[in-house]
Design a protein around this motif. Sequence first.
Motif, mmCIF file in Angstrom:
data_model
loop_
_atom_site.group_PDB
_atom_site.id
_atom_site.type_symbol
_atom_site.label_atom_id
_atom_site.label_comp_id
_atom_site.label_asym_id
_atom_site.label_seq_id
_atom_site.Cartn_x
_atom_site.Cartn_y
_atom_site.Cartn_z
ATOM 1 N N GLN A 6 0.797 -1.218 0.000
ATOM 2 C CA GLN A 6 0.000 0.000 0.000
ATOM 3 C C GLN A 6 0.836 1.278 0.000
ATOM 4 O O GLN A 6 0.314 2.354 -0.248
ATOM 5 N N ALA A 7 2.126 1.168 0.309
ATOM 6 C CA ALA A 7 2.941 2.363 0.486
ATOM 7 C C ALA A 7 3.629 2.790 -0.809
ATOM 8 O O ALA A 7 4.650 3.451 -0.774
ATOM 9 N N SER A 8 3.100 2.390 -1.953
ATOM 10 C CA SER A 8 3.722 2.742 -3.219
ATOM 11 C C SER A 8 3.588 4.232 -3.474
ATOM 12 O O SER A 8 2.709 4.908 -2.949
ATOM 13 N N ALA A 9 4.504 4.736 -4.318
ATOM 14 C CA ALA A 9 4.487 6.162 -4.645
ATOM 15 C C ALA A 9 3.185 6.542 -5.338
ATOM 16 O O ALA A 9 2.644 7.629 -5.103
ATOM 17 N N ASP A 10 2.664 5.657 -6.186
ATOM 18 C CA ASP A 10 1.424 5.958 -6.908
ATOM 19 C C ASP A 10 0.266 6.173 -5.940
ATOM 20 O O ASP A 10 -0.521 7.108 -6.096
ATOM 21 N N ARG A 11 0.144 5.308 -4.933
ATOM 22 C CA ARG A 11 -0.959 5.441 -3.984
ATOM 23 C C ARG A 11 -0.785 6.692 -3.135
ATOM 24 O O ARG A 11 -1.760 7.370 -2.804
ATOM 25 N N LYS A 12 0.442 7.007 -2.771
ATOM 26 C CA LYS A 12 0.693 8.224 -1.994
ATOM 27 C C LYS A 12 0.296 9.447 -2.797
ATOM 28 O O LYS A 12 -0.339 10.377 -2.279
ATOM 29 N N ASP A 13 0.655 9.460 -4.085
ATOM 30 C CA ASP A 13 0.300 10.592 -4.938
ATOM 31 C C ASP A 13 -1.207 10.696 -5.109
ATOM 32 O O ASP A 13 -1.772 11.791 -5.071
ATOM 33 N N THR A 14 -1.866 9.540 -5.280
ATOM 34 C CA THR A 14 -3.323 9.546 -5.451
ATOM 35 C C THR A 14 -4.014 10.081 -4.206
ATOM 36 O O THR A 14 -4.939 10.892 -4.300
ATOM 37 N N TRP A 15 -3.573 9.624 -3.036
ATOM 38 C CA TRP A 15 -4.159 10.135 -1.786
ATOM 39 C C TRP A 15 -4.004 11.645 -1.699
ATOM 40 O O TRP A 15 -4.958 12.357 -1.349
ATOM 41 N N LEU A 59 -3.667 13.873 -4.096
ATOM 42 C CA LEU A 59 -4.545 14.533 -5.065
ATOM 43 C C LEU A 59 -5.994 14.493 -4.601
ATOM 44 O O LEU A 59 -6.729 15.485 -4.712
ATOM 45 N N MET A 60 -6.420 13.347 -4.085
ATOM 46 C CA MET A 60 -7.807 13.215 -3.637
ATOM 47 C C MET A 60 -8.087 14.091 -2.415
ATOM 48 O O MET A 60 -9.190 14.610 -2.254
ATOM 49 N N THR A 108 3.568 21.951 -4.329
ATOM 50 C CA THR A 108 3.551 20.516 -4.597
ATOM 51 C C THR A 108 2.584 20.218 -5.732
ATOM 52 O O THR A 108 1.742 21.050 -6.095
ATOM 53 N N THR A 109 2.705 19.023 -6.286
ATOM 54 C CA THR A 109 1.788 18.612 -7.356
ATOM 55 C C THR A 109 0.345 18.650 -6.873
ATOM 56 O O THR A 109 -0.558 19.115 -7.579
ATOM 57 N N ALA A 110 0.116 18.168 -5.652
ATOM 58 C CA ALA A 110 -1.248 18.123 -5.123
ATOM 59 C C ALA A 110 -1.830 19.527 -4.965
ATOM 60 O O ALA A 110 -2.999 19.768 -5.311
ATOM 61 N N ASN A 111 -1.038 20.466 -4.458
ATOM 62 C CA ASN A 111 -1.552 21.824 -4.275
ATOM 63 C C ASN A 111 -1.763 22.533 -5.610
ATOM 64 O O ASN A 111 -2.705 23.321 -5.753
ATOM 65 N N ARG A 112 -0.912 22.268 -6.571
ATOM 66 C CA ARG A 112 -1.129 22.824 -7.909
ATOM 67 C C ARG A 112 -2.419 22.261 -8.518
ATOM 68 O O ARG A 112 -3.184 22.972 -9.171
ATOM 69 N N TYR A 113 -2.645 20.983 -8.283
ATOM 70 C CA TYR A 113 -3.882 20.350 -8.759
ATOM 71 C C TYR A 113 -5.100 20.969 -8.085
ATOM 72 O O TYR A 113 -6.102 21.292 -8.730
ATOM 73 N N LEU A 134 -4.931 13.998 -13.499
ATOM 74 C CA LEU A 134 -4.505 15.294 -14.037
ATOM 75 C C LEU A 134 -5.055 15.520 -15.437
ATOM 76 O O LEU A 134 -5.446 16.639 -15.793
ATOM 77 N N ARG A 135 -5.112 14.464 -16.230
ATOM 78 C CA ARG A 135 -5.641 14.605 -17.593
ATOM 79 C C ARG A 135 -7.137 14.927 -17.567
ATOM 80 O O ARG A 135 -7.618 15.730 -18.378
ATOM 81 N N LEU A 136 -7.857 14.313 -16.648
ATOM 82 C CA LEU A 136 -9.283 14.609 -16.530
ATOM 83 C C LEU A 136 -9.485 16.058 -16.098
ATOM 84 O O LEU A 136 -10.381 16.750 -16.599
ATOM 85 N N ALA A 137 -8.643 16.528 -15.184
ATOM 86 C CA ALA A 137 -8.728 17.927 -14.753
ATOM 87 C C ALA A 137 -8.442 18.872 -15.912
ATOM 88 O O ALA A 137 -9.087 19.925 -16.044
ATOM 89 N N LEU A 138 -7.484 18.512 -16.770
ATOM 90 C CA LEU A 138 -7.174 19.355 -17.932
ATOM 91 C C LEU A 138 -8.353 19.401 -18.901
ATOM 92 O O LEU A 138 -8.686 20.464 -19.442
ATOM 93 N N ALA A 139 -8.991 18.260 -19.118
ATOM 94 C CA ALA A 139 -10.157 18.228 -20.006
ATOM 95 C C ALA A 139 -11.269 19.116 -19.456
ATOM 96 O O ALA A 139 -11.903 19.878 -20.200
#
Length: 540
Positions: free
Chosen positions: A306-315, A317-318, A348-353, A385-390
């Motif tokens: 569960q501690a993968s970078a992808d899941r951390k990034d997703t959390w 962003l959410m 950060t990426t999350a705050n920019r999002y 991020l792509r959905l947000a851009l659309a």
Amino acid sequence: MTMTPRRLAPRLLTALITAGLACAAGAQQDVRLPDLGSSANALISPQEAQDYGDSMLRQMRALDMVVDDPLLDDYINDLGYRLVANCDKPKDHFAFFIAKDPEINAFAAPGGYIGVNSGLILITQDESELAGVIAHEIGHITQNHLQRAFEDSKKDAPLMALVLLGAIAAGAGSRGGDAPMAVLAGGQGLIAQKSINFTRKDEIEADRVGIQTLANAGFDPNAMAGFFQRMEDVMSTGAGGVDVPALLQDHPVTSARISDAKSRAGALIAAQKLRPSGNTLNPGQWARNTAPIPFVKDPSILNQPQASADRKDTWALMRERVRVLAGDAPKLAIYYASGLQKQHDFDTTANRYGYALALTRSGRGAAAIDQLQPLLKSYPDNPILRLALADARLQAGQRAAALAIYSDLNAQSPRNRAVALAYAEALTQGGDTAQAGQAANLLRPLLDNASEPEIYSAYARASDKAGDSIRAGEAFADASYYSGRPFDAMEQLKRLLKRNDLDYYARVRIQARIAELTPLVLELHKRRIKTDDNPDGRQQ
């Protein structure tokens, strides 16, 4: 005096969710706590409990108390079911949602409905903390604490039967004095009733079961105790004038309880090191022992770290998505802009999002595009991020570019609800009859298991523009029902049934839906329960 939904919301939420959260944790590998068994089912059947939880959620939606967003729905349910798959009762019914409330709290309701307040999500520092909250609430459900509390309350005072529109409130059993008097009575009022308390024993059981579930699912077993300790240290009574969070008010804990949780977590961490590495899930055994779980298409993902970078990034962003969707977008745009300008570590990426979302929802799509494009250079394949851009391009008037992104995302994930809903809305708005028909086709498969009003409303708008007014009428009625307006839904269906152009299949569908709604409407009439579309609780 009739109260508006916005004014009622804080008081109503108290009645709904005082079955709150104790975020301290504790568990051990050999925990085997007793099942309440037939005694609980004698009070309320599993189907009655599920009906109640479903009714509660519809009423909360009617009062705009739910963050209804398919992207967040999928995230919180994916996280919830990762934990459910590793709890003692993976076949029980569960449903997870985000309550639009800034208070730091969470709650469990009959039928396996678990709500997490937006305010709690915003204060978590990693996904394991959020998972710890949910795991604790799952423990309340699997140990039948709601039924136990209701059963205990009957010894003191007679209560209404806990059925479709009964109510249950659970607070802390450790505070002095009488518990608050509150109960949900439809969507428009509160009547007095002795509230039902969780005991200290219930909380300890939920701690132990929850931390075991947390560890089994591969999360940090220390997360529950660590989160509660942080909350107690930073926001305890008198700490700089900061208000005490609802979770501390409802569930005060002792240092011994936190210490016990940390001790149990240490034992579980030691045991985890002895586990075999790699994916040990047996798909055949999974299929035989576990009921099909929504949101989990591939069960092997439940055993992934569960501690993968992808899941951390997703959390991350959410978390920012929750902040924007549960808050005031224009004010949040200022908050993000100020933080990015004044604080280096805020960039950060999350705050920019989050900033881009706030800009889009404030009608500034072009500015949102400027924030998202640099992020997509670093993460070109990130679907969030792509959905947000659309969305930003659509808001900025770049409809063709937005449709191209939606189409590509839909091709990659054809059953993704967030993509399908956004794509369908874009096709319907400003499109012709053919595009509206395409939008309806995108949404129709999602209606099978949907309970979100916006999906039905979007399908109704698309069908109406495509020339299928009958399907549109049925969908508008379903949207009313899931929005907590069953009387409106019934009237819409009755009007549809009077049309002369119905074919056999449409007539049968509408009659079947009326037959489903009739018992609920009759029960509401019988109990004089007030709803937004029947404010006096009487026959319309």
